[in-house]
Design a protein around this motif. Structure first.
Motif, mmCIF file in Angstrom:
data_model
loop_
_atom_site.group_PDB
_atom_site.id
_atom_site.type_symbol
_atom_site.label_atom_id
_atom_site.label_comp_id
_atom_site.label_asym_id
_atom_site.label_seq_id
_atom_site.Cartn_x
_atom_site.Cartn_y
_atom_site.Cartn_z
ATOM 1 N N ALA A 23 1.430 -1.138 0.074
ATOM 2 C CA ALA A 23 -0.002 -0.066 0.142
ATOM 3 C C ALA A 23 1.019 1.540 -0.140
ATOM 4 C CB ALA A 23 -0.983 -0.395 1.400
ATOM 5 N N ASP A 24 2.169 1.128 0.596
ATOM 6 C CA ASP A 24 2.938 2.179 0.864
ATOM 7 C C ASP A 24 3.873 2.689 -0.564
ATOM 8 O OD1 ASP A 24 4.334 -0.203 1.318
ATOM 9 O OD2 ASP A 24 5.427 0.959 2.352
ATOM 10 N N LYS A 25 3.733 2.047 -1.337
ATOM 11 C CA LYS A 25 4.426 2.168 -2.955
ATOM 12 C C LYS A 25 3.793 2.690 -3.248
ATOM 13 C CE LYS A 25 8.251 -0.020 -0.886
ATOM 14 N NZ LYS A 25 9.387 0.990 -0.327
ATOM 15 N N ARG A 26 2.380 2.700 -4.066
ATOM 16 C CA ARG A 26 1.574 3.229 -4.695
ATOM 17 C C ARG A 26 2.010 4.569 -5.555
ATOM 18 N NH1 ARG A 26 -3.861 5.337 -2.502
ATOM 19 N NH2 ARG A 26 -3.875 6.835 -4.470
ATOM 20 N N ASP A 27 2.747 5.252 -4.967
ATOM 21 C CA ASP A 27 3.284 6.213 -6.027
ATOM 22 C C ASP A 27 4.704 6.381 -6.249
ATOM 23 O OD1 ASP A 27 0.647 7.576 -5.654
ATOM 24 O OD2 ASP A 27 1.305 8.302 -3.454
ATOM 25 N N GLN A 28 4.610 5.020 -6.399
ATOM 26 C CA GLN A 28 6.282 4.781 -7.155
ATOM 27 C C GLN A 28 6.764 4.190 -8.156
ATOM 28 O OE1 GLN A 28 8.714 5.283 -5.252
ATOM 29 N NE2 GLN A 28 8.689 5.100 -2.941
ATOM 30 N N TRP A 29 7.856 4.527 -8.821
ATOM 31 C CA TRP A 29 7.285 4.377 -11.052
ATOM 32 C C TRP A 29 7.998 2.443 -10.343
ATOM 33 C CZ3 TRP A 29 5.877 6.849 -13.512
ATOM 34 C CH2 TRP A 29 6.084 8.159 -13.377
ATOM 35 N N PRO A 30 7.732 2.186 -10.962
ATOM 36 C CA PRO A 30 8.041 0.541 -10.919
ATOM 37 C C PRO A 30 9.834 0.118 -10.736
ATOM 38 C CG PRO A 30 6.605 0.463 -12.439
ATOM 39 C CD PRO A 30 7.176 2.248 -12.298
ATOM 40 N N SER A 31 10.537 0.632 -11.679
ATOM 41 C CA SER A 31 12.062 0.653 -11.598
ATOM 42 C C SER A 31 12.526 0.518 -10.160
ATOM 43 C CB SER A 31 12.459 1.646 -12.382
ATOM 44 O OG SER A 31 12.116 3.108 -12.434
ATOM 45 N N VAL A 32 11.835 1.562 -8.950
ATOM 46 C CA VAL A 32 12.920 1.590 -7.598
ATOM 47 C C VAL A 32 11.993 0.090 -7.228
ATOM 48 C CG1 VAL A 32 12.754 3.617 -7.477
ATOM 49 C CG2 VAL A 32 11.037 3.028 -6.892
ATOM 50 N N LEU A 33 11.571 -0.526 -7.177
ATOM 51 C CA LEU A 33 10.615 -2.060 -6.726
ATOM 52 C C LEU A 33 11.926 -2.909 -7.076
ATOM 53 C CD1 LEU A 33 6.579 -2.326 -6.963
ATOM 54 C CD2 LEU A 33 8.377 -0.633 -5.322
ATOM 55 N N SER A 34 12.380 -3.418 -5.807
ATOM 56 C CA SER A 34 12.643 -4.918 -5.743
ATOM 57 C C SER A 34 12.016 -5.951 -6.551
ATOM 58 C CB SER A 34 13.166 -5.661 -4.706
ATOM 59 O OG SER A 34 11.757 -6.385 -3.854
ATOM 60 N N GLY A 35 13.118 -7.267 -7.015
ATOM 61 C CA GLY A 35 12.509 -8.032 -8.336
ATOM 62 C C GLY A 35 10.955 -8.814 -7.171
ATOM 63 N N GLY A 36 10.683 -8.941 -6.241
ATOM 64 C CA GLY A 36 9.990 -9.726 -5.900
ATOM 65 C C GLY A 36 8.520 -8.090 -5.493
ATOM 66 N N GLN A 37 9.047 -6.890 -5.239
ATOM 67 C CA GLN A 37 7.988 -6.444 -5.154
ATOM 68 C C GLN A 37 7.396 -5.887 -6.748
ATOM 69 O OE1 GLN A 37 10.182 -2.643 -3.773
ATOM 70 N NE2 GLN A 37 9.474 -3.393 -1.366
ATOM 71 N N LYS A 38 8.062 -6.245 -7.678
ATOM 72 C CA LYS A 38 7.123 -6.392 -8.894
ATOM 73 C C LYS A 38 6.957 -7.025 -8.885
ATOM 74 C CE LYS A 38 10.998 -4.095 -10.762
ATOM 75 N NZ LYS A 38 12.593 -4.216 -12.077
ATOM 76 N N GLN A 39 6.891 -8.054 -8.524
ATOM 77 C CA GLN A 39 5.998 -9.616 -8.859
ATOM 78 C C GLN A 39 4.466 -9.025 -7.927
ATOM 79 O OE1 GLN A 39 5.624 -11.097 -11.442
ATOM 80 N NE2 GLN A 39 7.030 -12.695 -11.734
ATOM 81 N N ALA B 275 11.972 -16.000 -11.366
ATOM 82 C CA ALA B 275 13.353 -15.360 -11.098
ATOM 83 C C ALA B 275 13.729 -14.872 -9.379
ATOM 84 C CB ALA B 275 12.451 -14.213 -12.158
ATOM 85 N N LEU B 276 13.056 -15.073 -8.821
ATOM 86 C CA LEU B 276 13.314 -14.615 -7.296
ATOM 87 C C LEU B 276 14.108 -15.530 -6.608
ATOM 88 C CD1 LEU B 276 9.415 -13.761 -7.179
ATOM 89 C CD2 LEU B 276 10.886 -12.549 -7.838
ATOM 90 N N ASP B 277 14.888 -14.761 -5.935
ATOM 91 C CA ASP B 277 15.920 -15.846 -4.769
ATOM 92 C C ASP B 277 14.831 -16.121 -3.882
ATOM 93 O OD1 ASP B 277 15.875 -13.889 -1.897
ATOM 94 O OD2 ASP B 277 15.719 -12.556 -4.062
ATOM 95 N N ALA B 278 15.451 -16.908 -3.170
ATOM 96 C CA ALA B 278 14.726 -18.476 -2.282
ATOM 97 C C ALA B 278 14.414 -18.518 -1.313
ATOM 98 C CB ALA B 278 16.256 -19.405 -1.207
ATOM 99 N N LEU B 279 14.835 -16.762 -0.691
ATOM 100 C CA LEU B 279 13.369 -16.263 0.302
ATOM 101 C C LEU B 279 12.739 -15.701 -0.064
ATOM 102 C CD1 LEU B 279 16.179 -14.997 2.606
ATOM 103 C CD2 LEU B 279 14.534 -17.023 3.381
ATOM 104 N N THR B 280 12.749 -14.427 -0.908
ATOM 105 C CA THR B 280 11.893 -13.592 -1.403
ATOM 106 C C THR B 280 10.839 -14.963 -2.435
ATOM 107 O OG1 THR B 280 12.954 -12.171 -3.003
ATOM 108 C CG2 THR B 280 11.116 -11.951 -3.614
ATOM 109 N N ARG B 281 10.976 -15.812 -2.864
ATOM 110 C CA ARG B 281 10.066 -17.032 -3.559
ATOM 111 C C ARG B 281 9.510 -16.943 -2.019
ATOM 112 N NH1 ARG B 281 12.173 -21.753 -7.127
ATOM 113 N NH2 ARG B 281 13.543 -19.975 -8.193
ATOM 114 N N ILE B 282 9.913 -18.064 -0.955
ATOM 115 C CA ILE B 282 9.517 -18.546 -0.027
ATOM 116 C C ILE B 282 8.057 -17.656 -0.045
ATOM 117 C CG2 ILE B 282 9.194 -19.748 1.867
ATOM 118 C CD1 ILE B 282 11.797 -20.474 1.951
#
Lengths: 278, 268
Positions: free
Chosen positions: A153-169, A192-199
């Motif tokens: 919810a707190d990322k609503r006004d961000q550009w996608p390019s500042v997000l991490s891979g997991g956040q983009k997904q 395409a995500l790392d192991a922890l983000t994937r879990i």
């Protein structure tokens, strides 16, 4: 006819579970009542690209609200099956029916790549998921709610390019969820995500699926992911369903439990033995 | 979010103060060295007048109103020519990027025309239009057309097909798909075209005005040459440099505004 089939199957399914998991039965019952999912009926499905016959006759029934994982070697046709279900490719022969009239926004796909519009803020990216309702007055509110569901919810006004891979997904997931789909198809969304983000993403997928009760179809190459999430694992080999395995463990599942490990082992050995034949 | 702020904020503050000045150090140093060289007689005034003399000539022309009038005429020709050529190039770029049929019909022809240096057409253009305004506009428009056409076309063709598929899945109409996916995706490339085109715009205009004109900066320089007014000749050249810089800055500002989503435009 569709409904009859669905109930019949669900009933046998319930009976089979009832014997060893009364808790799961209760949970199932409850979810079945509130499920918004659509059942899927696939008959004699075939698909070729040029001379290469990718799917060689798939017959499959998926009850409403079931979480199905599809595993197989690369090039076995699992992604093609998913793309056909999502309507991204034309069917050569056979049929796919959903037992109801479907609207485009009833079926959503999530890909391995987030496919966010880099020039749109996170919130507008989620609004894309509303399709034709994108211009409606409550679009912002609905998109905001979907973002909150995936914890962004707190990322609503961000550009996608500042997000991490997991956040983009997760934004891509919010975009898929915002139209309240009844079938959600995942094409290796966590590959395409790392192991922890994937879990943590797996937990999120399971949670939204339990909350919303859509029918989930997950294509993955990760067998442990498949047994951790799915009610049922399909093994596809050379364009056919080679094995159809039910995962009857109660949810929430304990990661790394002996039961899941045993199941994972048996599915893996089937995949590998299929490999030996060729 | 806090991380992003921490990384980018200090740069944003430092940017206008220091970097804004840094870029002017070299031009300023050149002027100083030049002035010293002229005053000491190291460079004869007949070869290159001192900057102070050039400034003086500029001041006189400014008072007489001649300078403003000529700059205005050149600026007007440049902008109108750019708008005409740019719009046509953009339109063809769009059409050929979006429609296979249109590309098949026109692309080969355009590529052939592109390989003719447009300044080679000057004799023909003078025969057609005389030394009329339309002659200059035609040449500028022709010169500007190709960089904008090629880069628009390239931009549209290289939009990520996965994003287009995504747009289709989410039920975008053709119009929406263009507005929300294809056009923004092509924009960085279109801006590259615009900056190339701005360079070609000034080049074409200088040549056209020196050869066939009765007003404008190029004409002013040629007139000054006739009367051996070397300070005015140098002045015109400097003004071209300034106008070129101005056009480039304008396009950069526009770029930064419209591509604010692009990480490449955050750090500058």
């Amino acid at each position: 006819m569709q409904t009859v089939l669905r109930t019949a199957l669900s009933e046998t399914e319930l009976a089979s579970r009832a014997s060893f998991a009364p808790q799961a039965r209760l949970e199932r019952e409850e979810r079945r009542v509130q499920t918004s999912g659509l059942p899927l009926n696939i008959r004699g499905l075939r698909k070729s690209f040029g001379d290469n016959e990718v799917l060689r006759g798939i017959d499959l029934h998926i009850p409403a609200g079931q979480f199905v994982a599809i595993v197989g070697k690369s090039g076995c046709g699992k992604s093609t099956l998913l793309r056909l279900i999502a309507g991204l490719e034309k069917i050569d022969a056979g049929s796919i029916s959903f037992g109801d009239d479907v609207l485009p926004q009833d079926i959503r796909v999530m890909f391995q790549e987030p496919r966010l519009l880099p020039w749109a803020r996170v919130l507008s990216n989620v609004e894309v998921g509303l399709g034709r309702d994108c211009a409606s007055s409550d679009a912002h509110a609905r998109a905001g709610k979907a973002l909150a569901e995936v914890g962004l919810a707190d990322k609503r006004d961000q550009w996608p390019s500042v997000l991490s891979g997991g956040q983009k997904q997760r934004v891509a997931l919010a975009r898929a969820l915002v139209s309240r789909p009844r079938v959600l198809a995942f094409d290796e969304p966590l590959g395409a995500l790392d192991a922890l983000t994937r879990i943590s993403m797996q937990r999120l997928l399971e949670r939204v699926w339990r909350d919303q009760g859509f029918t989930a179809i997950l294509v993955t190459h990760d067998v442990s992911e498949a047994v951790a999430l799915a009610d049922r694992v399909l093994v596809i080999d050379e364009g056919r369903i080679a094995h159809d395995v039910m995962v009857n463990t109660i949810r929430p599942r304990e990661r790394g439990s002996a039961e899941l490990a045993r199941l994972e082992g048996s599915i893996l050995s089937r995949l590998l033995s299929a490999d030996d034949h060729t | 979010m806090s991380l992003v702020d921490r990384v980018f904020l200090p740069r944003k503050i430092r940017l206008p103060r220091v970097e804004g000045l840094v870029q002017w150090i070299v031009p300023l140093a050149i002027v100083v060295v030049w002035q010293v060289a002229s005053v000491t007689g190291f460079v004869p005034v007949r070869v290159l007048p001192a900057p102070s003399d050039v400034a003086l000539a500029g001041w006189k022309l400014l008072l007489s109103g001649e300078l403003i009038r000529n700059i205005w005429v050149s600026f007007w020709r440049a902008s109108i020519g750019f708008l005409i050529g740019g719009s046509i190039g953009f339109a063809f770029g769009l059409a050929n990027g979006l429609s296979q049929l249109s590309a098949k019909l026109t692309d080969t022809t355009l590529q052939m025309v592109r390989n003719v240096p447009h300044l080679a057409l000057i004799p023909l253009v003078i025969l057609w239009f005389g030394i009329d305004e339309s002659a200059k506009l035609f040449l500028v428009a022709l010169g500007v057309f190709f960089p904008i056409y090629l880069n628009t076309l390239h931009g549209i063709r290289t939009v990520d097909p996965q994003l287009i598929e995504m747009g289709r899945i989410y039920g975008m109409t053709d119009g929406e798909l263009f507005r929300r996916v294809i056009f923004p995706g092509a924009l960085p490339s279109i801006f590259v075209g615009i900056r190339f085109a701005l360079g070609i715009m000034w080049l074409t205009l200088i040549v056209a005005e020196t050869i066939a004109a009765s007003s404008g900066l190029g004409y002013m320089a040629m007139q000054a040459r006739e009367f051996m007014l070397i300070d005015v000749v140098v002045l015109s050249i400097l003004i071209y440099a300034l106008l070129g810089k101005l056009a480039d800055t304008a396009s950069r500002v526009l770029e930064r505004l419209m591509l604010s989503w692009h990480p490449a435009y955050w750090k500058r």
